[in-house]
Design a protein around this motif. Structure first.
Motif, PDB file in Angstrom:
ATOM      1  N   ASP A 434      50.229  42.553  32.365  1.00  0.00           N
ATOM      2  CA  ASP A 434      49.212  42.591  33.682  1.00  0.00           C
ATOM      3  C   ASP A 434      49.916  41.828  35.009  1.00  0.00           C
ATOM      4  O   ASP A 434      49.479  42.303  35.882  1.00  0.00           O
ATOM      5  CB  ASP A 434      48.040  42.008  33.423  1.00  0.00           C
ATOM      6  CG  ASP A 434      47.231  42.615  32.303  1.00  0.00           C
ATOM      7  OD1 ASP A 434      47.076  43.924  31.973  1.00  0.00           O
ATOM      8  OD2 ASP A 434      46.322  42.186  31.558  1.00  0.00           O
ATOM      9  N   PRO A 439      46.957  40.267  41.909  1.00  0.00           N
ATOM     10  CA  PRO A 439      45.667  40.477  41.900  1.00  0.00           C
ATOM     11  C   PRO A 439      45.046  40.893  43.374  1.00  0.00           C
ATOM     12  O   PRO A 439      45.746  40.455  44.414  1.00  0.00           O
ATOM     13  CB  PRO A 439      45.080  38.795  41.553  1.00  0.00           C
ATOM     14  CG  PRO A 439      46.037  38.135  41.974  1.00  0.00           C
ATOM     15  CD  PRO A 439      47.502  38.736  41.835  1.00  0.00           C
ATOM     16  N   ALA A 442      40.405  37.533  46.006  1.00  0.00           N
ATOM     17  CA  ALA A 442      39.085  37.143  45.805  1.00  0.00           C
ATOM     18  C   ALA A 442      38.199  37.465  46.883  1.00  0.00           C
ATOM     19  O   ALA A 442      36.962  37.975  46.976  1.00  0.00           O
ATOM     20  CB  ALA A 442      38.821  36.082  45.075  1.00  0.00           C
ATOM     21  N   LEU A 445      37.466  41.045  47.838  1.00  0.00           N
ATOM     22  CA  LEU A 445      36.372  41.635  46.668  1.00  0.00           C
ATOM     23  C   LEU A 445      34.870  41.381  47.207  1.00  0.00           C
ATOM     24  O   LEU A 445      33.956  42.212  47.099  1.00  0.00           O
ATOM     25  CB  LEU A 445      36.363  41.175  45.521  1.00  0.00           C
ATOM     26  CG  LEU A 445      37.716  41.687  44.702  1.00  0.00           C
ATOM     27  CD1 LEU A 445      38.071  40.823  43.339  1.00  0.00           C
ATOM     28  CD2 LEU A 445      38.062  43.001  44.435  1.00  0.00           C
ATOM     29  N   GLY A 452      37.115  46.507  43.226  1.00  0.00           N
ATOM     30  CA  GLY A 452      37.354  46.078  41.669  1.00  0.00           C
ATOM     31  C   GLY A 452      38.722  45.532  41.591  1.00  0.00           C
ATOM     32  O   GLY A 452      39.629  45.540  42.688  1.00  0.00           O
ATOM     33  N   GLN A 453      38.741  44.706  40.803  1.00  0.00           N
ATOM     34  CA  GLN A 453      40.191  43.837  40.408  1.00  0.00           C
ATOM     35  C   GLN A 453      41.220  44.410  39.540  1.00  0.00           C
ATOM     36  O   GLN A 453      40.793  45.469  38.873  1.00  0.00           O
ATOM     37  CB  GLN A 453      39.354  42.433  39.633  1.00  0.00           C
ATOM     38  CG  GLN A 453      40.561  41.623  39.624  1.00  0.00           C
ATOM     39  CD  GLN A 453      41.499  41.113  40.869  1.00  0.00           C
ATOM     40  OE1 GLN A 453      42.446  41.956  41.234  1.00  0.00           O
ATOM     41  NE2 GLN A 453      40.804  40.214  41.714  1.00  0.00           N
ATOM     42  N   ASN A 454      42.378  44.098  39.490  1.00  0.00           N
ATOM     43  CA  ASN A 454      43.418  44.514  38.638  1.00  0.00           C
ATOM     44  C   ASN A 454      43.049  43.968  37.227  1.00  0.00           C
ATOM     45  O   ASN A 454      42.743  42.958  37.254  1.00  0.00           O
ATOM     46  CB  ASN A 454      44.688  44.255  39.095  1.00  0.00           C
ATOM     47  CG  ASN A 454      45.290  45.123  40.259  1.00  0.00           C
ATOM     48  OD1 ASN A 454      44.890  46.280  39.992  1.00  0.00           O
ATOM     49  ND2 ASN A 454      46.030  44.939  41.127  1.00  0.00           N
ATOM     50  N   PRO A 455      43.627  44.950  36.071  1.00  0.00           N
ATOM     51  CA  PRO A 455      43.368  44.184  34.887  1.00  0.00           C
ATOM     52  C   PRO A 455      44.035  42.808  34.804  1.00  0.00           C
ATOM     53  O   PRO A 455      45.238  42.478  35.242  1.00  0.00           O
ATOM     54  CB  PRO A 455      43.908  45.254  34.126  1.00  0.00           C
ATOM     55  CG  PRO A 455      44.059  46.554  34.652  1.00  0.00           C
ATOM     56  CD  PRO A 455      44.135  46.003  36.215  1.00  0.00           C
ATOM     57  N   TYR A 457      42.857  39.827  35.597  1.00  0.00           N
ATOM     58  CA  TYR A 457      42.299  39.276  36.726  1.00  0.00           C
ATOM     59  C   TYR A 457      40.864  38.906  36.897  1.00  0.00           C
ATOM     60  O   TYR A 457      40.203  38.251  37.602  1.00  0.00           O
ATOM     61  CB  TYR A 457      42.999  39.212  38.015  1.00  0.00           C
ATOM     62  CG  TYR A 457      44.555  39.329  38.289  1.00  0.00           C
ATOM     63  CD1 TYR A 457      45.288  37.903  38.282  1.00  0.00           C
ATOM     64  CD2 TYR A 457      45.405  40.452  38.049  1.00  0.00           C
ATOM     65  CE1 TYR A 457      46.637  37.917  38.325  1.00  0.00           C
ATOM     66  CE2 TYR A 457      46.707  40.524  38.122  1.00  0.00           C
ATOM     67  CZ  TYR A 457      47.423  39.163  38.353  1.00  0.00           C
ATOM     68  OH  TYR A 457      48.667  39.488  38.243  1.00  0.00           O
ATOM     69  N   GLU A 458      40.304  39.493  35.915  1.00  0.00           N
ATOM     70  CA  GLU A 458      38.833  39.507  36.000  1.00  0.00           C
ATOM     71  C   GLU A 458      38.155  38.068  35.561  1.00  0.00           C
ATOM     72  O   GLU A 458      38.607  37.275  34.876  1.00  0.00           O
ATOM     73  CB  GLU A 458      38.253  40.616  34.824  1.00  0.00           C
ATOM     74  CG  GLU A 458      38.669  41.695  34.851  1.00  0.00           C
ATOM     75  CD  GLU A 458      38.204  42.834  36.161  1.00  0.00           C
ATOM     76  OE1 GLU A 458      37.478  42.084  36.879  1.00  0.00           O
ATOM     77  OE2 GLU A 458      38.594  43.661  36.652  1.00  0.00           O
TER      78      GLU A 458
END
Length: 458
Positions: A434, A439, A442, A445, A452-455, A457-458
């Motif tokens: 990943d 990312p 924040a 967002l 939406g966030q990159n995988p 980094y949720e």
């Protein structure tokens, strides 16, 4: 200087107006109180030139920003090229491949800077297209320039973040609600912008300090390589190589000087007593060194490679000797030879064409291009009897050496060739697949609910 004195004095006002307009997606800003408003910015040739120059001033306003040293620093930290001193945590996160979405540099120096430039490009495009006071020839040239800059921004955004919002207009409400466009769609827009730019721009500009047709084609050749369109990559790179406008500088110490014949496109620094951002970032001052080349990189230089001698420089601090990037020699103050911000140069076009030819199993042609780069470094040439697979391995090595600490090439090469996991697992950090994408900040967002966030980094 291509701006007259009166126009130059308008530049700051215009830059401020464009910057304020471009940031309306992010914050509410009252209209400027200046008498020079957007309705008059594109009313004549002089002001229109100043508006586009204002974009360049913004890009070159500070080192470590997106298109002014940032791409040579942050991706190099993320890859296997650089070591670093005790730096602020925000930079250390790039080195450790553990970037937080709240990282200030990620947001301010990369994402926000890129979209500020894109919005200014969009403003310029709309203003030029509506203008009746700008001459047809200049309008065509300036439209080509801002299309090139927009494509350059999206090229780096899509390779840093993956899917990204594709903002093509200036409507703040529309831009705020954009979702992330798929990578393929972003590349389609990049190709369209560069194709248009190559048709609109002139062949030549003094010292290559403004985008030209060949700058657009050079970036287009790279885009075709990244998108695995081998035939198109070889074709477009050949146009640039065969143009007779550029040639490989025989003396490596001259490659990054302002008058270099190898440079396809470069920006002129605008800061007081500044030369290149890379010189400012990498060359130590009073033996204070922030970044140096990794042992992994130093160990892959072949014996006798002139690039090791002329593009790498030692400094001894205490009892330890470090080696830092020395492509650019000057930090600040007016030197005998100026160094500008080199964005595109001919050596990359040879390497693009070599890789495309190898993928097409045209090994003889690929090796010939590879040997053009090696000969300048006074290294033994390769035989054309090697296999296509072996040729590709040697091209990766040659790109690593020729393009180190330069515009993130190593980081992007590892990712696009699916080599990042194999190489960076051994870096000593807690590497994850990943980590190949940065990312989404924040703060963005919160402002743009559809991103939406990159995988990871949720």
């Amino acid at each position: 200087m291509w701006l007259n004195r009166c126009t130059f004095f308008c530049l700051i006002s215009i830059t401020c107006i464009l910057s304020i307009t471009g940031c309306k997606k992010l914050v509410h800003v009252d209209e400027p109180g200046d008498s020079l408003t957007m309705s008059t910015v594109f009313s004549n040739d002089s002001l229109a030139q100043a508006a586009v120059a204002g974009l360049y001033v913004k890009i070159m306003s500070s080192p470590k920003l997106f298109l002014n040293g940032g791409m040579s620093l942050y991706p190099a930290l993320s890859a296997d090229e650089l070591q670093r001193a005790n730096l602020p945590n925000f930079e250390d996160q790039f080195f450790n491949n553990s970037i937080s979405p709240t990282n200030t540099l990620l947001n301010t120096n990369l994402w926000k800077a890129a979209y500020t430039y894109i919005y200014q490009c969009n403003i310029c495009m709309e203003g030029l297209q509506k203008s009746t006071g700008v001459s047809a020839a200049l309008k065509k040239q300036l439209l080509g320039e801002v299309q090139f800059v927009r494509a350059l921004c999206y090229h780096y955004l899509v390779n840093l973040f993956g899917d990204v919002p594709l903002a093509l207009g200036t409507n703040a409400d529309v831009n705020a609600m954009l979702s992330r466009a798929p990578v393929d769609q972003v590349y389609q827009q990049i190709v369209a912008d560069l194709t248009n730019a190559s048709e609109e721009l002139p062949d030549y500009y003094n010292l290559h300090t403004r985008p030209t047709k060949y700058a657009a084609q050079a970036l287009l050749a790279r885009v075709y390589l990244y998108t695995r369109q081998w035939g198109k990559a070889a074709e477009i790179a050949s146009i640039v190589i065969n143009s007779s406008r550029f040639w490989l500088e025989p003396e490596l110490n001259n490659v990054f000087t302002a008058g270099s014949n190898e440079i396809i496109f470069q920006w002129v620094p605008v800061g007081d007593r500044m030369n290149s951002a890379e010189g400012f970032i990498f060359v130590p001052v009073n033996q204070k060194l922030n970044y140096w080349l990794s042992k992994d990189l130093l160990d892959v230089f072949e014996s006798g490679d002139l690039r090791r001698l002329k593009w790498v420089n030692p400094v001894t601090i205490g009892t330890t000797t470090y080696y830092y990037p020395y492509k650019y020699k000057v930090i600040t103050s007016p030197p005998p030879i100026h160094e500008y911000n080199v964005v595109l140069r001919l050596a990359e076009q040879y390497l693009i064409r070599a890789e495309a030819y190898a993928q097409l199993n045209r090994v003889d042609s690929a090796v010939n291009d590879l040997n053009a780069i090696r000969s300048r470094a006074e290294l033994p040439v390769f035989s054309t009897t090697i296999s296509a697979d072996e040729c590709l391995v040697r091209i990766e090595q040659e790109r690593r050496i020729e393009l180190f600490a330069e515009w993130g090439h190593r980081w992007f090469d590892l990712k696009r060739t699916n080599r990042a996991n194999a190489v960076l697992n051994s870096k000593g950090s807690s590497w994850s697949t990943d980590d190949q994408l940065y990312p989404i900040p924040a703060s963005e967002l919160l402002l743009a609910p559809n991103l939406g966030q990159n995988p990871g980094y949720e």
